[in-house]
Motif scaffolding. Sequence first.
Motif, PDB file in Angstrom:
ATOM      1  N   THR A 133       0.916  -1.184   0.102  1.00  0.00           N
ATOM      2  CA  THR A 133      -0.045  -0.077   0.078  1.00  0.00           C
ATOM      3  C   THR A 133       0.872   1.343  -0.044  1.00  0.00           C
ATOM      4  OG1 THR A 133      -0.014   0.253   2.290  1.00  0.00           O
ATOM      5  CG2 THR A 133      -1.809  -1.354   1.296  1.00  0.00           C
ATOM      6  N   PRO A 134       0.285   2.427  -0.401  1.00  0.00           N
ATOM      7  CA  PRO A 134       1.203   3.791  -0.342  1.00  0.00           C
ATOM      8  C   PRO A 134       1.564   4.028   1.069  1.00  0.00           C
ATOM      9  CG  PRO A 134      -1.009   4.131  -1.884  1.00  0.00           C
ATOM     10  CD  PRO A 134      -0.960   2.590  -1.165  1.00  0.00           C
ATOM     11  N   ALA A 135       0.457   3.598   2.121  1.00  0.00           N
ATOM     12  CA  ALA A 135       1.199   4.041   3.467  1.00  0.00           C
ATOM     13  C   ALA A 135       2.237   2.910   3.907  1.00  0.00           C
ATOM     14  CB  ALA A 135      -0.256   3.555   4.432  1.00  0.00           C
ATOM     15  N   GLU A 136       2.410   1.937   3.283  1.00  0.00           N
ATOM     16  CA  GLU A 136       3.575   0.924   3.644  1.00  0.00           C
ATOM     17  C   GLU A 136       4.551   1.492   2.967  1.00  0.00           C
ATOM     18  OE1 GLU A 136       2.062  -3.778   4.436  1.00  0.00           O
ATOM     19  OE2 GLU A 136       1.346  -2.433   2.477  1.00  0.00           O
ATOM     20  N   SER A 137       4.559   1.653   1.741  1.00  0.00           N
ATOM     21  CA  SER A 137       5.696   2.347   0.797  1.00  0.00           C
ATOM     22  C   SER A 137       6.286   3.544   1.697  1.00  0.00           C
ATOM     23  CB  SER A 137       5.225   2.706  -0.568  1.00  0.00           C
ATOM     24  OG  SER A 137       4.904   1.401  -1.183  1.00  0.00           O
ATOM     25  N   HIS A 138       5.616   4.533   1.855  1.00  0.00           N
ATOM     26  CA  HIS A 138       5.871   5.751   2.702  1.00  0.00           C
ATOM     27  C   HIS A 138       6.694   5.378   3.942  1.00  0.00           C
ATOM     28  CE1 HIS A 138       5.834   9.991   3.945  1.00  0.00           C
ATOM     29  NE2 HIS A 138       5.486   9.421   5.384  1.00  0.00           N
ATOM     30  N   ALA A 139       6.178   4.397   4.759  1.00  0.00           N
ATOM     31  CA  ALA A 139       6.884   4.272   5.955  1.00  0.00           C
ATOM     32  C   ALA A 139       8.106   3.153   5.761  1.00  0.00           C
ATOM     33  CB  ALA A 139       5.984   3.130   6.864  1.00  0.00           C
ATOM     34  N   ASP A 140       8.027   2.609   4.621  1.00  0.00           N
ATOM     35  CA  ASP A 140       9.449   1.999   4.266  1.00  0.00           C
ATOM     36  C   ASP A 140      10.427   2.970   3.922  1.00  0.00           C
ATOM     37  OD1 ASP A 140      11.015  -0.555   2.781  1.00  0.00           O
ATOM     38  OD2 ASP A 140      11.241   1.150   1.569  1.00  0.00           O
ATOM     39  N   LEU A 141      10.227   4.092   3.167  1.00  0.00           N
ATOM     40  CA  LEU A 141      11.045   4.906   2.924  1.00  0.00           C
ATOM     41  C   LEU A 141      11.802   5.729   3.767  1.00  0.00           C
ATOM     42  CD1 LEU A 141      12.631   6.512   0.662  1.00  0.00           C
ATOM     43  CD2 LEU A 141      10.491   7.976   0.226  1.00  0.00           C
ATOM     44  N   HIS A 142      10.793   6.128   4.763  1.00  0.00           N
ATOM     45  CA  HIS A 142      10.971   7.102   5.902  1.00  0.00           C
ATOM     46  C   HIS A 142      11.720   6.369   7.309  1.00  0.00           C
ATOM     47  CE1 HIS A 142       8.457   9.721   3.428  1.00  0.00           C
ATOM     48  NE2 HIS A 142       9.425  10.608   3.892  1.00  0.00           N
ATOM     49  N   ALA A 143      11.771   5.045   7.091  1.00  0.00           N
ATOM     50  CA  ALA A 143      12.471   4.449   8.102  1.00  0.00           C
ATOM     51  C   ALA A 143      13.947   3.945   7.966  1.00  0.00           C
ATOM     52  CB  ALA A 143      11.895   2.840   8.302  1.00  0.00           C
ATOM     53  N   ARG A 144      14.370   4.473   6.472  1.00  0.00           N
ATOM     54  CA  ARG A 144      15.801   4.395   6.056  1.00  0.00           C
ATOM     55  C   ARG A 144      16.583   5.738   6.302  1.00  0.00           C
ATOM     56  NH1 ARG A 144      15.750   2.502   0.112  1.00  0.00           N
ATOM     57  NH2 ARG A 144      17.866   1.470   0.695  1.00  0.00           N
ATOM     58  N   SER A 145      17.749   5.689   5.916  1.00  0.00           N
ATOM     59  CA  SER A 145      18.848   6.709   5.972  1.00  0.00           C
ATOM     60  C   SER A 145      18.418   8.035   5.261  1.00  0.00           C
ATOM     61  CB  SER A 145      20.372   6.382   5.741  1.00  0.00           C
ATOM     62  OG  SER A 145      20.310   6.110   4.053  1.00  0.00           O
ATOM     63  N   THR A 146      19.140   8.881   5.615  1.00  0.00           N
ATOM     64  CA  THR A 146      19.024  10.205   4.821  1.00  0.00           C
ATOM     65  C   THR A 146      19.359  10.102   3.301  1.00  0.00           C
ATOM     66  OG1 THR A 146      19.485  11.652   6.741  1.00  0.00           O
ATOM     67  CG2 THR A 146      19.722  12.742   4.677  1.00  0.00           C
ATOM     68  N   GLY A 147      20.372   9.391   3.373  1.00  0.00           N
ATOM     69  CA  GLY A 147      20.921   8.997   1.825  1.00  0.00           C
ATOM     70  C   GLY A 147      20.026   8.366   1.088  1.00  0.00           C
ATOM     71  N   ALA A 148      19.204   7.282   1.651  1.00  0.00           N
ATOM     72  CA  ALA A 148      18.266   6.614   0.935  1.00  0.00           C
ATOM     73  C   ALA A 148      17.218   7.624   0.459  1.00  0.00           C
ATOM     74  CB  ALA A 148      17.594   5.497   1.668  1.00  0.00           C
ATOM     75  N   LEU A 149      16.768   8.373   1.352  1.00  0.00           N
ATOM     76  CA  LEU A 149      15.465   9.496   0.895  1.00  0.00           C
ATOM     77  C   LEU A 149      16.229  10.410   0.220  1.00  0.00           C
ATOM     78  CD1 LEU A 149      12.801  10.708   1.542  1.00  0.00           C
ATOM     79  CD2 LEU A 149      13.998  12.104   3.429  1.00  0.00           C
ATOM     80  N   ALA A 150      17.118  10.773   0.013  1.00  0.00           N
ATOM     81  CA  ALA A 150      17.837  11.909  -1.015  1.00  0.00           C
ATOM     82  C   ALA A 150      17.746  11.092  -2.461  1.00  0.00           C
ATOM     83  CB  ALA A 150      19.245  12.243  -0.503  1.00  0.00           C
ATOM     84  N   ALA A 151      18.185   9.807  -2.325  1.00  0.00           N
ATOM     85  CA  ALA A 151      18.224   9.304  -3.808  1.00  0.00           C
ATOM     86  C   ALA A 151      16.815   8.937  -4.126  1.00  0.00           C
ATOM     87  CB  ALA A 151      18.994   7.767  -3.416  1.00  0.00           C
ATOM     88  N   ALA A 152      16.003   8.662  -3.228  1.00  0.00           N
ATOM     89  CA  ALA A 152      14.702   8.606  -3.808  1.00  0.00           C
ATOM     90  C   ALA A 152      13.827   9.851  -4.237  1.00  0.00           C
ATOM     91  CB  ALA A 152      13.616   7.845  -2.680  1.00  0.00           C
ATOM     92  N   LEU A 153      14.344  10.887  -3.584  1.00  0.00           N
ATOM     93  CA  LEU A 153      13.849  12.243  -4.055  1.00  0.00           C
ATOM     94  C   LEU A 153      14.331  12.697  -5.467  1.00  0.00           C
ATOM     95  CD1 LEU A 153      13.927  14.004  -0.629  1.00  0.00           C
ATOM     96  CD2 LEU A 153      12.062  13.312  -1.915  1.00  0.00           C
ATOM     97  N   THR A 154      15.378  12.209  -6.029  1.00  0.00           N
ATOM     98  CA  THR A 154      15.826  12.576  -7.227  1.00  0.00           C
ATOM     99  C   THR A 154      14.873  12.226  -8.393  1.00  0.00           C
ATOM    100  OG1 THR A 154      17.069  10.347  -7.738  1.00  0.00           O
ATOM    101  CG2 THR A 154      18.220  12.091  -6.793  1.00  0.00           C
ATOM    102  N   GLY A 155      13.967  10.824  -8.069  1.00  0.00           N
ATOM    103  CA  GLY A 155      13.068  10.411  -8.772  1.00  0.00           C
ATOM    104  C   GLY A 155      13.275  10.179 -10.375  1.00  0.00           C
ATOM    105  N   ALA A 156      14.411  10.113 -10.616  1.00  0.00           N
ATOM    106  CA  ALA A 156      14.760   9.588 -12.219  1.00  0.00           C
ATOM    107  C   ALA A 156      15.334   8.303 -12.406  1.00  0.00           C
ATOM    108  CB  ALA A 156      15.606  11.013 -12.708  1.00  0.00           C
ATOM    109  N   GLN A 157      15.291   7.565 -11.402  1.00  0.00           N
ATOM    110  CA  GLN A 157      16.147   6.088 -11.648  1.00  0.00           C
ATOM    111  C   GLN A 157      16.070   5.576 -12.939  1.00  0.00           C
ATOM    112  OE1 GLN A 157      14.872   2.747  -8.950  1.00  0.00           O
ATOM    113  NE2 GLN A 157      16.990   2.859  -8.455  1.00  0.00           N
TER     114      GLN A 157
END
Length: 235
Positions: A133-157
């Motif tokens: 679910t979107p809620a699970e995906s959101h929780a997954d991302l924000h349980a990780r490191s700052t670097g993981a969030l930064a990589a996700a925020l580029t959004g161009a993988q």
Amino acid sequence: MRSNDPMTDDISQHPFRDLLHAQRVWDTELPAFDPETAPAAPLALFHAWFAEAVAAGQPEPHAMSLATADAEGLPDVRTLLLHDADERGWHFASHATSAKGHQLAARPHAALGFYWPAQGRQVRVRGPVVRCTPAESHADLHARSTGALAAALTGAQSEVVGSVAELHRTADAAWDRAVAEPDAEAPTWTRYVVEPAEIEFFQGDARRRHIRLRYRRDAGAGAGGGDWTRELLWP
């Protein structure tokens, strides 16, 4: 005289081949594995082997290969990190807009491969893939490191980038945003679960008497349900 056909050249003329063939595997004492003592379901065995890999000093035991197929059925593979393994299945995450995200949308099946050379062990997992679910995906991302969030925020993988300088500029801006907005949304970030239909545990042996134990879920059983059939395979 050397041949023009590299396939016919003497192997000793090829430093790469010399280097390759000089490599050895499992230069350590390997653990024993008695498949008769294996549990009726595979999850507990995976948890035990993972813990033993950590105790043995295996670097990055949570790293795994993820194999998918594209719309034409051509295979693809990459290495990423396991996020969980529970009764639902084996969890990982990525952008839904990435290459793997598009492939899973078209063909929602995958295979995972773990290799722990410190103990001569492999684990293979195959099955259908579902999106959390979107809620699970959101929780997954924000349980990780700052670097993981930064990589996700580029959004161009998986998209083409014009230069290393552009990569650095975008990554630095994403890092700054991740620090300033630790709850920032990355809408395409998606947690996936491989629901296991088949799992194989491989214990290597120095004399090549490898033990391969395969679990197969009974036909018609969904995730977390149904009995497992256990069978030994020839190495």
